[in-house]
Motif scaffolding. Structure first.
Motif, PDB file in Angstrom:
ATOM      1  N   LEU A  26       0.829  -1.195   0.000  1.00 46.38           N
ATOM      2  CA  LEU A  26       0.000   0.000   0.000  1.00 46.38           C
ATOM      3  C   LEU A  26       0.866   1.248   0.000  1.00 46.38           C
ATOM      4  CD1 LEU A  26      -1.881  -2.315   1.093  1.00 46.38           C
ATOM      5  CD2 LEU A  26      -3.143  -0.522   2.238  1.00 46.38           C
ATOM      6  N   HIS A  27       0.530   2.145  -0.888  1.00 43.11           N
ATOM      7  CA  HIS A  27       1.192   3.444  -1.022  1.00 43.11           C
ATOM      8  C   HIS A  27       2.699   3.275  -1.248  1.00 43.11           C
ATOM      9  CE1 HIS A  27      -2.581   5.358  -0.244  1.00 43.11           C
ATOM     10  NE2 HIS A  27      -2.748   4.544   0.770  1.00 43.11           N
ATOM     11  N   THR A 106      -0.849   1.527  -5.129  1.00 39.91           N
ATOM     12  CA  THR A 106      -1.050   0.363  -4.280  1.00 39.91           C
ATOM     13  C   THR A 106      -1.127  -0.841  -5.198  1.00 39.91           C
ATOM     14  OG1 THR A 106      -2.106   1.525  -2.441  1.00 39.91           O
ATOM     15  CG2 THR A 106      -2.715  -0.778  -2.748  1.00 39.91           C
ATOM     16  N   HIS A 133      -6.611   1.071   0.103  1.00 36.16           N
ATOM     17  CA  HIS A 133      -5.837   2.202  -0.424  1.00 36.16           C
ATOM     18  C   HIS A 133      -6.432   3.525   0.076  1.00 36.16           C
ATOM     19  CE1 HIS A 133      -3.442   4.478  -3.352  1.00 36.16           C
ATOM     20  NE2 HIS A 133      -4.554   5.147  -3.626  1.00 36.16           N
ATOM     21  N   THR A 136      -6.080   4.302   3.879  1.00 39.92           N
ATOM     22  CA  THR A 136      -4.699   4.545   4.319  1.00 39.92           C
ATOM     23  C   THR A 136      -4.058   5.722   3.579  1.00 39.92           C
ATOM     24  OG1 THR A 136      -3.893   2.850   2.785  1.00 39.92           O
ATOM     25  CG2 THR A 136      -4.325   2.162   5.058  1.00 39.92           C
TER      26      THR A 136
END
Length: 158
Positions: A26-27, A106, A133, A136
């Motif tokens: 994620l990210h 992500t 996604h 967060t």
């Protein structure tokens, strides 16, 4: 319900979609995920990391350059380091990648040992991945303690 609870719930939902293994980043920033969640076998994770396979993984390359969903079989001509062949030796034979996001990306990598992943399974995974996604988005603003709590959720997946 706290953010941690929502993420935990979504990870469990994702885990229950199919009898599959997955890795979520994620990210992604500077080729590193801010949050990483994996159900891959530990020997594969170790082999992948020890051999720096992220640098030649065609699924990762595709996810960096594209958004959407792609089947691992589409990478057969691009897998010069046989990353997917090596993954198959660890039971990760049939796979799909999902890449979402514009400002930060992500990625989700989903694999099954004995069959192709079904369209409805990957669509469910895409919806859950988008929710993870979105929830967060502000992860870089979290305190070290809160970030550690989110990262510790990975330990609950095994």
């Amino acid at each position: 319900m706290t953010k941690v609870d929502i993420i935990r719930e979504n990870l469990q939902l994702l885990r229950n979609v199919a009898d599959w293994k997955f890795a979520l980043g994620l990210h992604i920033r500077f080729a590193n995920p801010t949050l990483l969640y994996q159900t891959y076998p530990q020997p594969w994770i170790d082999h992948y990391n020890e051999n720096g396979l992220v640098f030649t993984d065609p699924a990762v390359r595709w996810a960096i350059e594209n958004t959407g969903v792609c089947d691992w079989a589409d990478f057969s001509g691009e897998d010069t380091n046989n990353v997917l062949g090596q993954a198959a030796e660890y039971g990760l034979k049939y796979g799909k990648v999902i890449s979402i996001g514009q400002q930060s990306r992500t990625f989700g990598f989903f694999t099954h040992s004995s069959r192709e992943i079904k369209v409805d399974e990957i669509e469910t995974a895409r919806v859950i991945l988008e929710e993870l996604h979105d929830i967060t988005q502000d992860v870089e603003l979290l305190s070290d303690k809160d970030l550690a709590e989110l990262r510790a959720l990975n330990d609950t997946l095994r």
